[in-house]
Scaffold this motif. Structure first.
Motif, PDB file in Angstrom:
ATOM      1  N   ASP A   1      -7.460   7.074   0.820  1.00 33.02           N
ATOM      2  CA  ASP A   1      -7.844   5.686   1.083  1.00 33.02           C
ATOM      3  C   ASP A   1      -6.635   4.852   1.492  1.00 33.02           C
ATOM      4  OD1 ASP A   1      -9.875   3.594   1.088  1.00 33.02           O
ATOM      5  OD2 ASP A   1      -8.751   2.745  -0.590  1.00 33.02           O
ATOM      6  N   PHE A   2      -5.481   5.142   0.925  1.00 32.71           N
ATOM      7  CA  PHE A   2      -4.268   4.409   1.303  1.00 32.71           C
ATOM      8  C   PHE A   2      -3.790   4.803   2.705  1.00 32.71           C
ATOM      9  CE2 PHE A   2      -3.878   4.426  -3.419  1.00 32.71           C
ATOM     10  CZ  PHE A   2      -3.947   3.052  -3.607  1.00 32.71           C
ATOM     11  N   SER A   3      -3.963   6.067   3.054  1.00 31.76           N
ATOM     12  CA  SER A   3      -3.476   6.553   4.348  1.00 31.76           C
ATOM     13  C   SER A   3      -4.094   5.782   5.512  1.00 31.76           C
ATOM     14  CB  SER A   3      -3.781   8.050   4.505  1.00 31.76           C
ATOM     15  OG  SER A   3      -3.117   8.794   3.503  1.00 31.76           O
ATOM     16  N   LYS A   4      -5.345   5.394   5.378  1.00 33.48           N
ATOM     17  CA  LYS A   4      -6.032   4.658   6.439  1.00 33.48           C
ATOM     18  C   LYS A   4      -5.482   3.244   6.612  1.00 33.48           C
ATOM     19  CE  LYS A   4     -10.325   7.131   5.406  1.00 33.48           C
ATOM     20  NZ  LYS A   4     -11.730   6.994   4.930  1.00 33.48           N
ATOM     21  N   LYS A   5      -4.715   2.786   5.636  1.00 29.53           N
ATOM     22  CA  LYS A   5      -4.213   1.411   5.658  1.00 29.53           C
ATOM     23  C   LYS A   5      -2.719   1.324   5.952  1.00 29.53           C
ATOM     24  CE  LYS A   5      -7.638   0.194   2.113  1.00 29.53           C
ATOM     25  NZ  LYS A   5      -7.834  -0.309   0.728  1.00 29.53           N
ATOM     26  N   ILE A   6      -2.100   2.476   6.232  1.00 31.94           N
ATOM     27  CA  ILE A   6      -0.643   2.485   6.407  1.00 31.94           C
ATOM     28  C   ILE A   6      -0.286   3.093   7.768  1.00 31.94           C
ATOM     29  CG2 ILE A   6       1.561   3.229   5.437  1.00 31.94           C
ATOM     30  CD1 ILE A   6       0.122   3.564   2.740  1.00 31.94           C
ATOM     31  N   PRO A   7      -0.169   2.294   8.806  1.00 37.67           N
ATOM     32  CA  PRO A   7       0.242   2.831  10.111  1.00 37.67           C
ATOM     33  C   PRO A   7       1.693   3.287  10.075  1.00 37.67           C
ATOM     34  CG  PRO A   7       0.187   0.438  10.170  1.00 37.67           C
ATOM     35  CD  PRO A   7      -0.379   0.832   8.842  1.00 37.67           C
ATOM     36  N   ASP A   8       1.995   4.350  10.808  1.00 39.52           N
ATOM     37  CA  ASP A   8       3.362   4.868  10.797  1.00 39.52           C
ATOM     38  C   ASP A   8       4.293   4.083  11.720  1.00 39.52           C
ATOM     39  OD1 ASP A   8       2.229   5.724  13.181  1.00 39.52           O
ATOM     40  OD2 ASP A   8       3.307   7.632  13.197  1.00 39.52           O
ATOM     41  N   ASP A   9       3.710   3.249  12.601  1.00 36.94           N
ATOM     42  CA  ASP A   9       4.535   2.458  13.526  1.00 36.94           C
ATOM     43  C   ASP A   9       3.928   1.065  13.648  1.00 36.94           C
ATOM     44  OD1 ASP A   9       6.188   1.427  15.460  1.00 36.94           O
ATOM     45  OD2 ASP A   9       5.882   3.035  16.917  1.00 36.94           O
ATOM     46  N   LEU A  10       4.131   0.251  12.617  1.00 33.12           N
ATOM     47  CA  LEU A  10       3.585  -1.105  12.618  1.00 33.12           C
ATOM     48  C   LEU A  10       4.114  -1.959  13.770  1.00 33.12           C
ATOM     49  CD1 LEU A  10       1.822  -3.273  11.351  1.00 33.12           C
ATOM     50  CD2 LEU A  10       3.657  -3.738   9.708  1.00 33.12           C
TER      51      LEU A  10
ATOM     52  N   ASN B   1       0.827  -1.217   0.000  1.00 30.22           N
ATOM     53  CA  ASN B   1       0.000   0.000   0.000  1.00 30.22           C
ATOM     54  C   ASN B   1       0.856   1.259   0.000  1.00 30.22           C
ATOM     55  OD1 ASN B   1      -2.602  -1.103  -0.101  1.00 30.22           O
ATOM     56  ND2 ASN B   1      -2.596  -1.534   2.095  1.00 30.22           N
ATOM     57  N   GLN B   2       2.022   1.192   0.635  1.00 30.39           N
ATOM     58  CA  GLN B   2       2.934   2.336   0.601  1.00 30.39           C
ATOM     59  C   GLN B   2       3.401   2.618  -0.821  1.00 30.39           C
ATOM     60  OE1 GLN B   2       5.805   0.915   3.481  1.00 30.39           O
ATOM     61  NE2 GLN B   2       5.118   2.377   5.025  1.00 30.39           N
ATOM     62  N   ARG B   3       3.724   1.569  -1.580  1.00 32.54           N
ATOM     63  CA  ARG B   3       4.161   1.750  -2.972  1.00 32.54           C
ATOM     64  C   ARG B   3       3.021   2.298  -3.828  1.00 32.54           C
ATOM     65  NH1 ARG B   3       6.749  -3.233  -1.705  1.00 32.54           N
ATOM     66  NH2 ARG B   3       5.025  -4.409  -2.666  1.00 32.54           N
TER      67      ARG B   3
END
Length: 248
Positions: free
Chosen positions: A122-131, A106-108
């Motif tokens: 929409d992608f931002s909601k799926k990409i946590p900054d600290d997984l 999703n980041q790519r």
């Protein structure tokens, strides 16, 4: 499945302490009956369950960057543990937020969307900054994954209803009410109206819950944990010993 942050951190210490304590301590070393009764009331008090809408909390904290900021979740949990002496948490997030491979993909896709000028919300909601932080909460039994194709809000609402919990969210869950069977909508709406704790972030690092919210009055339940049962057995043994001494 719900656990407190401090409970996870102190489990090992409690187990060591239980192993070191013996059952043959002298009765005179125990507190008075009044103290024991007060301690029993404290032990038997029910914990407050907070079902944290982690995606909603994280996106609210990162709203200025339109990003999933996990620091918001951390601040939320820390505040609630300071505010309420006895509380536990349950957090639900979709599998795709917790999968390193899917998050990287999703980041790519988000980066490509930025280059082409497409919407990236929409992608931002799926990409946590600290997984790693989220995975640590999952490892500790606080966070739970839901199938990617499912509606994760349903898990939050159902768990809160079945376990008498309070939902921490700024979502009013109107879509969940609409999806409910017609004869169930009023009950669901009434529950959510009294069980949603809204919040704000002030100054970038302060979690501020709705000051007008009041936790619902909860019925006291019989303790079921192993430690509480053990303490009850110990108190029963102490009472029996005293009665025998008095009879002698």
């Amino acid at each position: 499945v719900a656990r407190s942050v401090s409970e996870v951190e102190t489990d090992d210490d409690d187990d060591d302490a239980d192993a070191d304590s013996g059952d043959d301590d002298d009765d005179d070393s125990h507190d008075s009956d009044a103290d024991s009764e007060a301690e029993s009331d404290s032990e038997d008090s029910e914990e407050t369950l907070f079902v944290v809408d982690a995606a909603n909390v994280a996106m609210r904290y990162g709203s200025s960057q339109r990003a999933f900021r996990t620091q918001g979740i951390r601040l939320c949990l820390e505040y609630l543990e300071r505010k309420y002496r006895r509380c536990k948490f349950a957090i639900f997030l979709p599998d795709y937020v917790l999968s390193p491979k899917i998050v990287a993909s999703n980041q790519r896709r988000r980066d490509r969307a930025r280059l082409t000028g497409d919407d990236v919300d929409d992608f931002s909601k799926k990409i946590p900054d600290d997984l790693p932080y989220l995975l640590d909460l999952q490892r500790r039994g606080i966070l739970h994954a839901t199938p990617s194709q499912d509606y994760d809000d349903s898990y939050q609402i159902d768990y809160a209803r079945r376990h008498d919990g309070t939902i921490v969210s700024n979502d009013r869950f109107r879509d969940a009410i609409t999806k409910a069977p017609p004869d169930k909508r009023d009950d669901l709406a009434s529950f959510l109206d009294s069980r949603i704790l809204s919040f704000a972030f002030v100054g970038g690092d302060e979690f501020v819950p709705n000051p007008d919210f009041r936790l619902p009055v909860r019925l006291k339940k019989t303790p079921t944990s192993k430690k509480k049962k053990k303490r009850a057995q110990q108190r029963g043994t102490l009472t029996t010993t005293r009665r025998r001494r008095a009879a002698a």
